[in-house]
Design an enzyme around this catalytic site. Structure first.
Site, PDB file in Angstrom:
ATOM      1  N   HIS A   1       0.822  -1.216   0.000  1.00  8.42           N
ATOM      2  CA  HIS A   1       0.000   0.000   0.000  1.00  8.42           C
ATOM      3  C   HIS A   1       0.854   1.264   0.000  1.00  8.42           C
ATOM      4  CE1 HIS A   1      -3.262  -2.830   0.800  1.00  8.42           C
ATOM      5  NE2 HIS A   1      -4.001  -1.918   0.199  1.00  8.42           N
TER       6      HIS A   1
ATOM      7  N   HIS B   1       5.153 -14.069   6.464  1.00  6.86           N
ATOM      8  CA  HIS B   1       5.633 -12.998   7.333  1.00  6.86           C
ATOM      9  C   HIS B   1       4.580 -12.623   8.373  1.00  6.86           C
ATOM     10  CE1 HIS B   1       7.177  -9.199   8.800  1.00  6.86           C
ATOM     11  NE2 HIS B   1       8.345  -9.567   8.316  1.00  6.86           N
TER      12      HIS B   1
ATOM     13  N   HIS C   1      14.269 -14.036   7.960  1.00  7.84           N
ATOM     14  CA  HIS C   1      13.226 -14.768   8.688  1.00  7.84           C
ATOM     15  C   HIS C   1      13.337 -16.267   8.452  1.00  7.84           C
ATOM     16  CE1 HIS C   1      11.071 -11.411  10.356  1.00  7.84           C
ATOM     17  NE2 HIS C   1      10.928 -10.837   9.181  1.00  7.84           N
TER      18      HIS C   1
ATOM     19  N   GLU D   1       4.638 -12.831  12.348  1.00  8.61           N
ATOM     20  CA  GLU D   1       4.162 -11.647  13.077  1.00  8.61           C
ATOM     21  C   GLU D   1       2.655 -11.478  13.057  1.00  8.61           C
ATOM     22  OE1 GLU D   1       6.315  -8.175  11.764  1.00  8.61           O
ATOM     23  OE2 GLU D   1       8.241  -9.197  11.992  1.00  8.61           O
TER      24      GLU D   1
END
Ligand code: CO
Length: 295
Positions: free
Chosen positions: A122, A180, A242, A210
Site C-alpha cells: 500500500h 511474514h 526470517h 508476526e
C-alpha cells in the site's frame, strides 16, 4: 479506520490505474518519444544467498519482455541501509521512479514482488500514484498486484506451491509454510490461503511470524493431525533473514527448535517462493497484466 479502508482502496486504485488511460496520453512536455520500462519492487533482503529468488524473477521478467529495460527497487529502508553500509546501493521506489522519469521513461509497469497487499504494497501504491503524470516525468504507471490479490491468485498460488513441494514429502508428512504476517488488515490473506491449501491437502499448513495463524496455531494443528515429519518452507519471496533464523535457525525460539522440542521431525527447505518457477509465474502474470494497461 484509515488503515481498514486500504484493502478496498487497493483494488479500486488498481482498477483506476487501469482505466485512467487515454486522458493522459500525449502529456509530458511535447514530443517526448514513448519509452516503456519495468520496475520490479521487492521488500529486499540482506542475505546474499536469498538474492537468487529475486534474480530468478528478474530472469523470468526479462524473458517475458525482451528488449524492455528492467530496473529494481527495495521498499525496506532497513535493508537498503544495511546494503549501503556494504557499498551496495539499491533505490527506494521513489528514487527509482524519479530516475526513470529523468531518464526519459514515459510509461512504466511497476511490479510488486510482495506476497500480500499489506503495508509495503500500500505504501508502494501511494508512491506510484504520486509519480504518475509527473510534469516532464513519467506519464503513466501501471502497478501490478502482489502475489496474492484476486481469488484466482489464491488458486494459482496454491496449485503452484503444491506442485513445488519437496519430492520426498509423503502424504502423511506435514508442510508448514511460514509467511511474514502483519498487523495490517492484509494479514487476512494468510488464514485465507489456508482455506485454499486445505481443499487440496489437509497436511499443508500456513503460519506467520508476526500475524495469524501463529506458530502455536500451527503446532496445535500438527498435534491434531498426529503428524511426525514436518517440512518447513518460507511463504516469502526470498529465503532471507526470517527463513534462515526464525524458521530454520538453531536458537531455541526458531520454528525448527520449537517444533523439534515438541517431538516433530523438522526438515527446513531454504527456498523462497521466488525460486519456485511455478510461483514466480504468478508474479510474471501480474506484470503482464500491468504492462498491458500501458498505452
Ligand atoms: Co520482517
Amino acid at each position: 479506520m484509515k488503515q481498514l479502508l486500504f484493502p478496498l482502496t487497493a483494488l479500486a486504485c488498481l482498477l483506476s490505474l487501469a482505466i485512467a488511460g487515454p486522458a493522459f496520453a500525449g502529456h509530458g512536455g511535447g514530443n517526448r518519444p514513448v519509452r516503456q520500462g519495468i520496475l520490479l519492487v521487492a521488500f529486499g533482503t540482506t542475505v546474499p544467498s536469498a538474492n537468487s529468488a529475486l534474480e530468478n524473477i528478474g530472469t523470468l521478467a526479462a524473458k517475458a519482455f525482451p528488449g524492455v529495460e528492467i530496473r529494481w527497487a527495495y521498499t525496506s529502508r532497513i535493508v537498503r541501509e544495511v546494503l549501503a553500509e556494504r557499498g551496495e546501493h539499491v533505490d527506494s521506489p521513489a528514487e527509482a521512479l524519479a530516475t526513470m522519469g529523468e531518464d526519459g521513461f514515459t510509461h512504466v509497469a511497476v511490479q510488486s514482488l510482495h506476497t500480500i497487499p499489506g503495508e509495503e504494497f500500500h505504501n508502494l501504491l501511494i508512491t506510484v500514484k504520486r509519480f504518475e503524470n509527473m510534469p516532464k516525468g513519467i506519464e503513466q504507471i501501471a502497478l501490478g498486484a502482489p502475489l496474492l490479490a484476486a481469488p484466482a491468485d489464491m488458486d494459482a498460488v496454491a496449485d503452484a506451491l503444491m506442485a513445488s513441494l519437496p519430492a520426498d514429502r509423503k502424504a502423511e508428512d506435514a508442510v508448514v509454510l511460514m509467511g511474514h504476517g502483519t498487523h495490517h488488515p492484509g494479514n487476512v490473506y494468510y488464514p485465507g490461503m489456508q482455506y485454499y491449501f486445505s481443499r487440496r491437502d489437509p497436511n499443508v499448513l500456513v503460519g506467520t511470524v508476526e500475524g495469524v495463524p501463529s506458530l502455536d496455531d500451527v503446532s496445535a494443528a500438527l498435534r491434531e493431525r498426529g503428524v511426525k515429519r514436518v517440512f518447513l518452507m518460507p511463504f516469502m519471496a526470498v529465503a532471507g533473514d526470517h527463513a534462515t533464523n526464525d524458521m530454520a535457525g538453531n536458537e531455541e525460539d526458531s520454528w525448527k527448535s520449537v517444533l523439534s522440542a515438541q517431538g516433530f521431525r523438522c526438515i527446513p527447505v531454504l527456498k523462497g517462493t521466488g525460486e519456485l518457477d511455478a510461483v514466480a509465474a504468478v508474479w510474471i502474470e501480474h506484470l503482464k497484466a500491468a504492462f498491458a494497461r500501458l498505452h
